[in-house]
Design an enzyme around this catalytic site. Structure first.
Site, PDB file in Angstrom:
ATOM      1  N   GLU A   1      35.211  21.104  31.944  1.00 13.10           N
ATOM      2  CA  GLU A   1      35.811  19.779  32.091  1.00 13.10           C
ATOM      3  C   GLU A   1      34.869  18.771  32.751  1.00 13.10           C
ATOM      4  OE1 GLU A   1      40.464  21.147  32.267  1.00 13.10           O
ATOM      5  OE2 GLU A   1      39.378  21.118  34.156  1.00 13.10           O
TER       6      GLU A   1
ATOM      7  N   HIS B   1      34.239  18.808  38.415  1.00 16.02           N
ATOM      8  CA  HIS B   1      35.053  19.334  39.517  1.00 16.02           C
ATOM      9  C   HIS B   1      34.320  19.198  40.863  1.00 16.02           C
ATOM     10  CE1 HIS B   1      38.420  20.871  37.133  1.00 16.02           C
ATOM     11  NE2 HIS B   1      37.520  21.174  36.211  1.00 16.02           N
TER      12      HIS B   1
ATOM     13  N   ASP C   1      36.215  22.723  44.208  1.00 15.13           N
ATOM     14  CA  ASP C   1      36.817  21.912  43.166  1.00 15.13           C
ATOM     15  C   ASP C   1      36.942  20.495  43.707  1.00 15.13           C
ATOM     16  OD1 ASP C   1      38.353  21.185  40.756  1.00 15.13           O
ATOM     17  OD2 ASP C   1      38.448  23.365  40.493  1.00 15.13           O
TER      18      ASP C   1
HETATM   19  C1  TNX Z   1      41.886  24.129  33.495  1.00 15.76           C
HETATM   20  S1  TNX Z   1      40.314  26.683  33.191  1.00 15.76           S
HETATM   21  C2  TNX Z   1      40.915  24.261  34.469  1.00 15.76           C
HETATM   22  C3  TNX Z   1      41.299  24.300  35.885  1.00 15.76           C
HETATM   23  C4  TNX Z   1      42.778  24.118  36.063  1.00 15.76           C
HETATM   24  C5  TNX Z   1      43.521  24.912  35.006  1.00 15.76           C
HETATM   25  C6  TNX Z   1      45.007  24.881  35.135  1.00 15.76           C
HETATM   26  C7  TNX Z   1      39.257  25.728  33.670  1.00 15.76           C
HETATM   27  C8  TNX Z   1      37.915  26.211  33.492  1.00 15.76           C
HETATM   28  N1  TNX Z   1      39.607  24.534  34.194  1.00 15.76           N
HETATM   29  O1  TNX Z   1      40.581  23.323  36.594  1.00 15.76           O
HETATM   30  O2  TNX Z   1      43.119  24.533  37.336  1.00 15.76           O
HETATM   31  O3  TNX Z   1      43.178  24.407  33.729  1.00 15.76           O
HETATM   32  O4  TNX Z   1      45.615  25.814  34.295  1.00 15.76           O
END
Ligand code: TNX
Length: 537
Positions: A332, A269, A196
């Site tokens: 994301e 990430h 990450d």
């Molecule tokens: C969203 S779930 C994210 C993570 C975070 C999380 C915290 C996802 C695919 N991405 O990077 O840790 O929310 O709840």
């Protein structure tokens, strides 16, 4: 009047026997069919294990059983090929239909364990393990197993849990303890989130800077990420697993019939990766491993060198993880850097793409093609739907169920992990911050996890077949230690185990809580720091 009293007495007696049943058979997840019987089968050093089947997988399950008994009773059971009185008999049986199904017939004389495949035999062993005396695995001389008849099989073939080891590094020993607990609750998939923005945790021999640079951050933000002013702890955090350690973890999981799915989260990430290899970004700059949480803008650039790098990385990843699935993240991915980049804009034109979403889809599809050529299938977070789904991709639906429903309607496999029900990094009590250590902002009590149904009403019967099962996720931004990971995971994961296993009509929260009260004695004996907030007083 008399009839009323009689009915009342009968009702109370039934309640009482249900309660007794729950302490005598505190099995989680609840089996499909359970017929109580009187008496016990005593396992002592004289008890024999009878196994005719010489199949290696069955021998693996039996080895696990013998190890369990050794830990619980301090003695080793002999394994023989023909039946005697006072035996535990493993028997392949045509009447068991499900791959993971099993039947158990336990009386004073024998334990008869019927299975179709070794997976089922292993799961039956987990049921016996949950029957072990409640002082659990603390060297009793005879182990009393209550007589019973059980017929059991899962509702879903996929029952998963994700642990994020990227935000904080967790020691190998803890990862193994965690996997063992998954097995105890019949969860068959362990998804490990290996990179990450804040850290890269898997040794890649071709790219040593991933270990030297990407695995470490200089410090971490203190408190919630929205707190102001921002304060940092000034302490270096990090670590990584060597390939050998990961192979050990895979073998440990395999001995428990658990598949490990590695996740390499791309193209977002990726700030830690970029700190080590900045030329894979779109900007002519350097990066540092992130010390803060939240969605980051620094993403991989869809250049040929990037794809070459990823192919090299995945070539090493697949030598460690033999399972069919590789998770490639895909969540994301802010498009700012791609919008600013001349290279990306030209690529969009050259490939005749509509926009950056389609560029993301192009990115994922290239990786998908490569992994397919290696005999692997990808899983991605639901953002991989944007701009077009890769042909063989499985979608992990996290931003609610929308993505999962859309993917199932397109004929893609789906794992349901909507954050409102399946995110164990959320608070578990109403009082939130007062009672609990700092956590992510939302609220997810035990009962809500329990209430989840992975098959949405909006799916037809045929579409519903694409829902492989549920998964709970443990994101660790606010979980710096193993003890806290246990606090967030248990007992909510017990509820998720029942969501994945037990047929809807058999589910009942009160009944679950009754069983849980006894069942957690096992967690106590294993020194698991489980949360007591939602248990019966
Ligand atoms: C969203 S779930 C994210 C993570 C975070 C999380 C915290 C996802 C695919 N991405 O990077 O840790 O929310 O709840």
């Amino acid at each position: 009047m008399r009839v009323c009293v009689l009915l009342l007495i009968m009702f109370l007696a039934a309640q009482l026997s249900f309660a007794e049943e729950n302490t005598r058979y505190p099995i989680i997840p609840k089996p499909v069919k359970l017929i109580p019987k009187e008496g016990y089968f005593n396992i002592s050093w004289q008890t024999k294990i009878v196994v005719k089947d010489t199949d290696g997988q069955i021998q693996k399950a039996v080895a696990f059983f013998r190890e369990t008994i050794k830990t619980a009773g301090g003695f080793e059971l002999k394994q023989v090929a023909s039946a005697k009185k006072g035996s535990i008999i493993f028997q392949q049986d045509q009447s068991v239909e499900n791959e993971e199904g099993y039947k158990l017939e336990i009386d004073k004389k024998n334990i008869l364990l019927k299975y179709k495949t070794a997976k089922g035999a292993f799961l039956a062993i987990q049921t016996i393990r949950q029957f072990l005396p409640l002082q659990h695995e603390t060297h009793a001389k005879t182990l009393q197993i209550p007589a019973v008849i059980i017929e059991d099989y899962p509702r879903f073939s996929y029952r998963g849990t994700m642990l994020d080891v990227a935000r904080y590094y967790f020691p190998v020993e803890f990862v193994k303890k965690y996997i063992d607990l998954l097995a105890f609750y019949k969860i068959n998939t362990f998804h490990i989130h290996l990179n990450d923005d804040q850290g890269w945790r898997i040794e890649i021999k071709k790219y040593p800077k991933l270990q030297e640079i990407a695995a470490w951050r200089k410090e971490t933000v203190v408190g919630h990420r929205t707190d102001k002013p921002k304060v940092y702890d000034g302490k270096k955090h990090g670590g990584f697993y060597t390939q050998q350690e990961l192979k050990d973890i895979v073998a440990y999981a395999d001995a428990r019939f658990i598949t490990v799915i590695p996740e390499i989260d791309i193209p977002g990430h990726s700030q830690a990766l970029l700190a080590a290899y900045p030329h894979l970004g779109c900007r002519d700059t350097t990066y540092e491993v992130s010390t803060d949480w939240g969605v980051h803008k620094e993403i991989l650039c869809p250049k040929e060198e990037t794809f070459q790098f990823l192919e090299d990385v995945f070539n090493e990843v697949i030598t460690i993880f033999p399972g069919k699935y590789i998770h490639i993240g895909g969540d994301e991915v802010p498009k700012d850097r791609w919008k600013e980049s001349d290279f990306c804009q030209q690529l969009i034109k050259k490939l005749n793409l509509k926009d950056e979403h389609e560029l993301q889809s192009y990115f994922i599809q290239r990786v998908d093609k490569f992994l397919n050529s290696k005999g692997k299938a990808i899983i991605g977070w639901d953002e991989i739907l944007e701009g077009g789904l890769a042909p063989n991709a499985t979608v992990m639906s996290w931003r609610g169920e929308k993505g999962g429903i859309a993917a199932a309607k397109l004929g893609h496999n789906v794992i349901m992990s909507p954050n409102a029900f399946m995110y164990l990094d959320f608070y578990q009590t109403e009082g939130r911050r007062k009672a609990e250590p700092l956590a992510n902002a939302n609220y997810l009590p035990l009962e809500k996890v329990y209430s989840y149904n992975p098959v949405s009403k909006s799916l037809s019967k045929d579409e519903a077949k694409y829902i492989l099962g549920p998964q709970a996720n443990v994101w660790t931004e606010y979980i710096p230690t193993p003890a806290q990971a246990e606090l967030m995971t248990f007992p909510r994961l017990c509820a998720m185990a029942e969501v994945g296993w037990t047929a809807l009509e058999r589910k009942d929260y009160n009944d679950f809580l009754n069983r849980l009260n006894t069942n957690v004695k096992y967690l106590e004996s294993k020194k698991v720091n489980f949360a007591r907030y939602n248990l019966r007083k």
